[in-house]
Design a protein around this motif. Structure first.
Motif, mmCIF file in Angstrom:
data_model
loop_
_atom_site.group_PDB
_atom_site.id
_atom_site.type_symbol
_atom_site.label_atom_id
_atom_site.label_comp_id
_atom_site.label_asym_id
_atom_site.label_seq_id
_atom_site.Cartn_x
_atom_site.Cartn_y
_atom_site.Cartn_z
ATOM 1 N N UNK A 121 40.063 63.080 56.412
ATOM 2 C CA UNK A 121 39.271 62.828 57.553
ATOM 3 C C UNK A 121 38.389 61.704 57.158
ATOM 4 N N UNK A 122 38.211 61.240 55.845
ATOM 5 C CA UNK A 122 37.009 60.515 55.655
ATOM 6 C C UNK A 122 37.617 58.976 55.575
ATOM 7 N N UNK A 123 36.687 58.174 56.035
ATOM 8 C CA UNK A 123 36.884 56.447 55.905
ATOM 9 C C UNK A 123 36.034 56.304 54.647
ATOM 10 N N UNK A 124 36.630 55.716 53.881
ATOM 11 C CA UNK A 124 35.762 55.420 52.471
ATOM 12 C C UNK A 124 35.781 53.910 52.566
ATOM 13 N N UNK A 125 34.360 53.423 52.341
ATOM 14 C CA UNK A 125 34.040 52.103 52.006
ATOM 15 C C UNK A 125 33.273 52.060 50.705
ATOM 16 N N UNK A 126 33.998 51.138 49.733
ATOM 17 C CA UNK A 126 33.604 51.219 48.616
ATOM 18 C C UNK A 126 32.620 49.599 48.389
ATOM 19 N N UNK A 127 31.837 49.787 47.326
ATOM 20 C CA UNK A 127 31.254 48.412 46.807
ATOM 21 C C UNK A 127 30.688 48.391 45.499
ATOM 22 N N UNK A 128 31.169 47.305 44.682
ATOM 23 C CA UNK A 128 31.124 47.300 43.298
ATOM 24 C C UNK A 128 29.245 47.177 43.040
ATOM 25 N N UNK A 129 28.896 48.026 42.238
ATOM 26 C CA UNK A 129 27.286 48.139 41.861
ATOM 27 C C UNK A 129 27.444 47.966 40.332
ATOM 28 N N UNK A 130 26.189 47.409 40.040
ATOM 29 C CA UNK A 130 26.371 47.092 38.590
ATOM 30 C C UNK A 130 25.951 48.228 37.618
ATOM 31 N N UNK A 131 26.912 48.029 36.395
ATOM 32 C CA UNK A 131 26.966 49.357 35.538
ATOM 33 C C UNK A 131 27.550 48.578 34.473
ATOM 34 N N UNK A 132 27.917 49.074 33.346
ATOM 35 C CA UNK A 132 28.463 48.661 32.001
ATOM 36 C C UNK A 132 29.962 48.372 32.310
ATOM 37 N N UNK A 133 30.570 49.241 33.187
ATOM 38 C CA UNK A 133 31.917 49.151 33.518
ATOM 39 C C UNK A 133 32.028 49.027 35.074
#
Length: 242
Positions: A121-133
């Motif tokens: 039931x989840x609509x998932x939005x993703x974003x590239x956030x700063x990390x080592x990987x």
């Protein structure tokens, strides 16, 4: 939406606790977000419906291995488990077993941070956030309810965008205030999380990924210096209901 904190420790689990992991339930669907060290034994059972992993560091994904083993090696194996993760993020943890042993229990769904997809039931939005990987910040929406989660992330304007008007904002807060030079840009602090929650006009700020040297009470106070809403430190067993 019901959110159960499986663990909120950063880097390694302190006694009695676990690393990053959250069970998110809606309409009978059970989604696990991250499976760091010591989280799997804190699941009510192994028959979950899907997993999302934000990035490939073991304090966020190591317990995917015992979860898959528990589903595959029992007398009646469970169906394949959809596991969403950035490209190659799970290579190391999936290589812990001999080739092929977990294949029948895993449906690997790799994505690029910035993609959108659905999990139950989840609509998932993703974003590239700063990390080592490569690390995927998440925004989960179901029936108008919103959960945002940074994974591990240095400061970024994309954090506030991802968490805009979120009912619950799970924010990495490894440090109390100042982030050491070697981690600046790749990790965050309670003070930064508080400021980001204010920018996002979030509802409930939950501080997670606290290092062993970061006092949960002090972290909450630091976040409150920048955010006037509700602030909680994540700990194993904490339940949030939207």
């Amino acid at each position: 939406m019901r959110i159960t904190v499986l663990g909120g420790c950063g880097a390694w689990p302190v006694p009695g606790q676990a690393c990053s992991g959250f069970l998110v339930e809606k309409d009978g669907f059970r989604l696990v977000v991250d499976l760091g060290y010591a989280t799997m034994p804190r699941l009510p059972d192994v028959d979950v419906d899907a997993v999302i992993v934000t990035h490939g560091h073991p304090d966020h994904c190591a317990d995917l291995n015992p979860l898959l083993r528990a589903r595959v090696l029992r007398e009646r194996p469970a169906p394949q488990l959809p596991v969403f993760a950035p490209h190659e993020a799970l290579d190391a943890v999936l290589a812990l077993d001999r080739p092929g042993i977990l294949d029948n229990g895993l449906m690997l769904c790799e994505f690029t941070p910035g993609d959108r997809f659905e999990a139950g039931p989840f609509r998932v939005e993703t974003a590239l956030l700063p990390h080592w990987v490569p690390n995927a910040g998440l925004r989960l929406t179901a029936n108008g309810q919103v959960l945002a989660y940074t994974g591990d992330s240095g400061p970024s304007p994309d954090v506030a965008r991802l968490a805009r008007d979120a009912d619950v904002f799970l924010a990495e807060a490894s440090h109390l205030d100042d982030v050491p030079d070697e981690a600046r840009g790749f990790l965050s602090s309670a003070t930064i999380a508080g400021a980001e929650a204010t920018q996002a006009a979030a509802g409930h700020l939950v501080l997670t990924h606290l290092l062993a040297t970061t006092s949960p009470a002090a972290a909450v106070d630091a976040a409150r210096s920048r955010f006037r809403g509700e602030v909680t430190a994540a700990r194993s067993g904490l339940v949030l209901r939207l």
